[in-house]
Scaffold this active site. Structure first.
Site, short mmCIF file in Angstrom:
data_model
loop_
_atom_site.label_atom_id
_atom_site.label_comp_id
_atom_site.label_asym_id
_atom_site.label_seq_id
_atom_site.Cartn_x
_atom_site.Cartn_y
_atom_site.Cartn_z
N GLY A 1 4.62 -10.24 4.05
CA GLY A 1 5.35 -10.20 5.32
C GLY A 1 4.65 -11.00 6.42
O GLY A 1 3.43 -11.01 6.52
N SER B 1 6.52 -0.31 10.04
CA SER B 1 5.17 -0.21 9.50
C SER B 1 4.99 1.19 8.93
O SER B 1 5.55 2.16 9.45
CB SER B 1 4.16 -0.44 10.63
OG SER B 1 2.90 0.07 10.26
N GLN C 1 -3.08 -12.11 7.66
CA GLN C 1 -3.22 -11.85 6.22
C GLN C 1 -2.50 -12.93 5.41
O GLN C 1 -3.02 -13.46 4.43
CB GLN C 1 -2.64 -10.47 5.89
CG GLN C 1 -2.45 -10.19 4.42
CD GLN C 1 -1.97 -8.77 4.16
OE1 GLN C 1 -2.73 -7.83 4.28
NE2 GLN C 1 -0.70 -8.61 3.82
N HIS D 1 9.19 -3.42 3.50
CA HIS D 1 8.79 -3.67 2.11
C HIS D 1 10.04 -4.02 1.28
O HIS D 1 10.01 -4.91 0.44
CB HIS D 1 8.15 -2.42 1.49
CG HIS D 1 6.88 -1.99 2.15
ND1 HIS D 1 6.77 -0.81 2.86
CD2 HIS D 1 5.66 -2.57 2.19
CE1 HIS D 1 5.53 -0.69 3.29
NE2 HIS D 1 4.83 -1.73 2.92
N GLN E 1 -10.28 -2.67 2.38
CA GLN E 1 -9.83 -3.27 3.63
C GLN E 1 -9.90 -2.30 4.81
O GLN E 1 -9.47 -2.64 5.90
CB GLN E 1 -8.44 -3.88 3.47
CG GLN E 1 -7.31 -2.91 3.27
CD GLN E 1 -6.01 -3.64 2.93
OE1 GLN E 1 -5.89 -4.26 1.88
NE2 GLN E 1 -5.03 -3.56 3.83
N MET F 1 0.84 -1.20 0.00
CA MET F 1 0.00 0.00 0.00
C MET F 1 0.88 1.25 0.00
O MET F 1 0.41 2.35 0.31
CB MET F 1 -0.92 -0.01 1.23
CG MET F 1 -1.90 -1.19 1.19
SD MET F 1 -3.42 -0.88 2.09
CE MET F 1 -2.79 -0.61 3.72
N ARG G 1 2.50 2.85 9.24
CA ARG G 1 1.77 3.61 10.27
C ARG G 1 2.68 4.15 11.37
O ARG G 1 2.24 4.97 12.17
CB ARG G 1 0.66 2.75 10.88
CG ARG G 1 -0.48 2.50 9.92
CD ARG G 1 -1.64 1.81 10.59
NE ARG G 1 -2.82 1.80 9.76
CZ ARG G 1 -3.24 0.76 9.01
NH1 ARG G 1 -2.56 -0.37 9.02
NH2 ARG G 1 -4.33 0.86 8.28
N LEU H 1 6.69 3.13 1.41
CA LEU H 1 7.61 2.00 1.53
C LEU H 1 8.69 2.24 2.59
O LEU H 1 9.19 3.36 2.76
CB LEU H 1 8.27 1.72 0.18
CG LEU H 1 7.32 1.39 -0.98
CD1 LEU H 1 8.12 1.04 -2.24
CD2 LEU H 1 6.39 0.24 -0.62
N HIS H 2 9.01 1.18 3.30
CA HIS H 2 10.07 1.22 4.31
C HIS H 2 10.94 -0.03 4.15
O HIS H 2 10.70 -0.85 3.24
CB HIS H 2 9.47 1.32 5.71
CG HIS H 2 8.40 0.31 5.98
ND1 HIS H 2 8.65 -1.04 6.07
CD2 HIS H 2 7.06 0.45 6.16
CE1 HIS H 2 7.53 -1.69 6.30
NE2 HIS H 2 6.54 -0.81 6.35
P1 AMP Z 1 1.47 -2.92 3.37
O1 AMP Z 1 2.04 -1.87 2.49
O2 AMP Z 1 1.39 -2.54 4.80
O3 AMP Z 1 0.21 -3.52 2.84
O4 AMP Z 1 2.54 -4.10 3.33
C1 AMP Z 1 2.90 -4.72 2.12
C2 AMP Z 1 3.63 -6.00 2.44
O5 AMP Z 1 4.78 -5.69 3.19
C3 AMP Z 1 2.79 -6.95 3.28
O6 AMP Z 1 3.00 -8.27 2.82
C4 AMP Z 1 3.33 -6.76 4.65
O7 AMP Z 1 3.18 -7.89 5.49
C5 AMP Z 1 4.79 -6.50 4.36
N1 AMP Z 1 5.41 -5.80 5.48
C6 AMP Z 1 4.99 -4.66 6.07
N2 AMP Z 1 5.77 -4.35 7.11
C7 AMP Z 1 6.71 -5.31 7.18
C8 AMP Z 1 7.82 -5.58 8.05
N3 AMP Z 1 8.12 -4.77 9.07
N4 AMP Z 1 8.58 -6.66 7.82
C9 AMP Z 1 8.28 -7.50 6.80
N5 AMP Z 1 7.26 -7.31 5.95
C10 AMP Z 1 6.48 -6.25 6.14
#
Ligand code: AMP
Length: 613
Positions: free
Chosen positions: A219, A257, A225, A52, A76, A45, A259, A48-49
């Protein structure tokens, strides 16, 4: 890197990659003909960190093409959640993707994904809810209208339970949606976010169908999820491999995250307590605590020390089924959701009783099977000879008169054949003739009672015999004919798929030493100890010649053996499907000039230094 905002654009790009490959294959300049173009896909989403990026890096390593998507999925988010506020940092994300060598970045909007529709009067309407009920999914609705609709929603929310609202919303949807099983979504986050996983499942299914990747990366941070997606891929027979990736954390332990951007300095410090609490429970688990109430209690007690942290749940569930556990039998997922200010954070740890796995990878003829067998004997673990599994199948293909390149027929064969290992010649009536699975169970219960370091003295097992469909083939699979064909068979995606699953099943409870080409990277990327065993081509040819002489096969020309080892190395390292690959965290051992015992000693030493009992 290419940026796409439309499905047509992205599909056209991916098709052109497939066609380019096809042309190369036809001209004979592509190293492998039989395998499809590998596409790794990372749905996100955005904002990015490093979490990701760890997924993207893994995808980069394992695939020819890497596609990342950024889409803040309105389906969601509940109306009261942070959809509007969710960080959107496209420019920066684009730069990060460029730097990570992503091939294509896909950034569709809600209309492109068919979630909203433009009406004749120019207004946008959601297709996922009945008209006018919810505005949060209407990306293109002006903010003032959103506000009115949100306040309408608040009044509605107070009258109806979350589940009722969810049921209404689902019934009124004009969009085809994917409904994950309630058993997977009723615990943890599903309790306060009943519509969340349906929204995730729907969008992920759409994205997987658009990109059609070989592998998709998710992740472990979003463990529920991940479980939902694994299940949907299985239940809908989607042709994609789901790869779960470890949680990336800040130095404080706080799970990364998008967030986290909402947190103030003090909130961030307090948020780090979530991981410390999980670690505390993890230590209790290591010390032998198995009761859910005790492990959960340990987390809750620690969370109370951070005054601004309001736990939403602390739960212990099975990591695949999400069923609540009162006690851990072999594995459990301890998960937390907590609020700090207006930010909701989640985190988890896997608590596993699994015995250690030792993964030994390396080129053909490096002595992997001899070393792995002896390491297993020395450490009292079970040796799982994956090479023998591929050889056994090759033998069966040849016996069945199937052409080596008839992949569909071989796929049928591998789906139906039974490969078993049985112990032989232990002199131990209890062990002899036992299949590997029952042996692993005995082995594990033995290992569980050992609290101190494993003994490193008497080898406990003799070599195992291999059976295909009930017929013993231990010797037959070592023939030159099988040797010359095994690489071609192992390169077939269906074969690999089926046998890797069998290997993972054998290794579910750990306590094994396993060797191959990509065990540490693909089959058991979470193996506790990874060794990359190698030796020069000349050394390996000499060893092979000696082996063949010992087997009474006669004098095979050394030059020929060198050439065939050289060719095999090239083939194994350049194959697009699971190339020979050293894991980043593997220890490389070059065995030229070393005796077998010296190699074993080094591995056992590493094992004792790495594994804590
Ligand atoms: P999101 O952008 O939050 O939907 O995350 C995209 C993908 O990155 C999802 O599969 C998350 O589980 C994964 N992800 C988010 N944060 C982390 C993290 N700290 N470590 C590993 N994977 C992550």
């Amino acid at each position: 890197m290419r940026l796409f905002t439309t499905i047509l654009g992205l599909r056209c790009y991916l098709d052109s990659c497939r066609f380019k490959r096809h042309d190369l294959e036809r001209s004979g300049s592509y190293p492998e003909v039989a395998t499809p173009l590998e596409i790794g896909f990372v749905p996100t989403m955005g904002a990015l960190h490093a979490g990701h990026l760890s997924l993207i890096q893994r995808a980069r390593k394992e695939n020819k093409i890497v596609v990342v998507s950024i889409f803040v999925n309105p389906l969601q988010f509940a109306p009261t959640e942070d959809f509007q506020r969710y960080p959107r940092t496209l420019k920066q994300d684009q730069t990060l993707c460029e730097q990570a060598h992503v091939d294509a970045l896909f950034v569709p909007d809600a209309e492109e994904l068919g979630l909203i529709k433009r009406m004749t009067n120019g207004e946008w309407r959601s297709r996922s809810v009945s008209e006018g009920v919810m505005a949060n999914s209407e990306l293109k609705t002006p903010n003032s209208k959103l506000k009115t609709q949100n306040s309408k929603l608040k009044t509605q929310n107070s009258k109806h339970s979350l589940r009722e609202r969810y049921a209404n919303k689902t019934q009124n949807s004009k969009l085809t949606q994917v409904l994950p099983p309630t058993s997977l979504t009723s615990e943890l986050c599903g309790r306060s976010r009943p519509e969340h996983f349906q929204g995730v499942a729907t969008i992920v299914t759409k994205l997987l169908n658009i990109v059609q990747p070989t592998r998709a990366y998710f992740g472990q941070k979003d463990a529920q999820q991940l479980a939902v997606i694994r299940q949907l891929v299985m239940d809908l027979n989607l042709p994609v491999e789901i790869v779960g990736c470890a949680i990336a954390r800040e130095p404080s332990g706080l799970a990364l995250s998008s967030r986290n951007q909402y947190l103030s300095g003090t909130e961030r410090e307090q948020a780090a307590m979530i991981y410390r609490a999980l670690q505390q429970a993890s230590s209790a688990f290591q010390a032998g605590e198995r009761l859910g109430s005790k492990l959960i209690g340990a987390v809750k007690a620690m969370l109370t020390t951070a005054p601004n942290l309001i736990p939403e749940y602390v739960e212990l569930v099975h990591p695949m089924t999400m069923t609540p556990l009162t006690q851990i039998e072999d594995t459990g997922l301890l998960a937390v959701a907590a609020r700090i200010g207006s930010t909701r954070l989640i985190d988890n740890v896997l608590l596993s009783d699994r015995q250690p796995i030792v993964a030994i990878d390396g080129p053909a003829g490096a002595g992997k099977s001899t070393v792995a067998r002896l390491v297993a004997q020395t450490l009292g673990l079970v040796y799982l000879d994956t090479g023998a599994m591929y050889r056994a199948l090759t033998w069966l293909v040849m016996q069945s008169g199937i052409a080596i390149d008839d992949e569909p027929a071989i796929a049928e064969l591998v789906s139906q054949c039974q490969i078993e290992f049985r112990e032989q010649g232990t002199g131990n009536k209890d062990q002899e003739g036992k299949d590997l699975n029952s042996k692993l169970k005995t082995q594990n219960s033995k290992l569980k009672t050992q609290n101190s370091k494993l003994k490193t003295s008497t080898p406990s097992l003799a070599s195992s015999a291999i059976f295909v469909n009930g017929q013993e083939v231990t010797q037959a699979i070592r023939s030159l004919e099988v040797t010359s064909q095994v690489s071609a068979i192992a390169a077939q995606p269906a074969v690999r798929w089926a046998l890797v699953r069998q290997q993972q099943l054998y290794g579910k409870h750990g306590g094994i030493v396993i060797e191959g080409r990509d065990i540490g990277t693909n089959v058991f990327p979470d193996a506790e100890l990874k060794i990359f065993l190698t030796a020069s081509v000349q050394e390996r040819a000499r060893r092979r010649q000696r082996d063949l002489q010992d087997q009474g096969i006669g004098d095979v020309n050394l030059g020929k053996l060198e050439q065939s080892i050289y060719d095999r190395d090239r083939k194994d390292s350049t194959r697009s499907l699971a190339p020979l690959c050293k894991a980043d965290d593997a220890i490389e051992l070059i065995t030229d000039g070393l005796t077998i015992q010296a190699v074993i000693d080094q591995i056992v030493e590493r094992y004792n230094a790495t594994i804590q009992f």
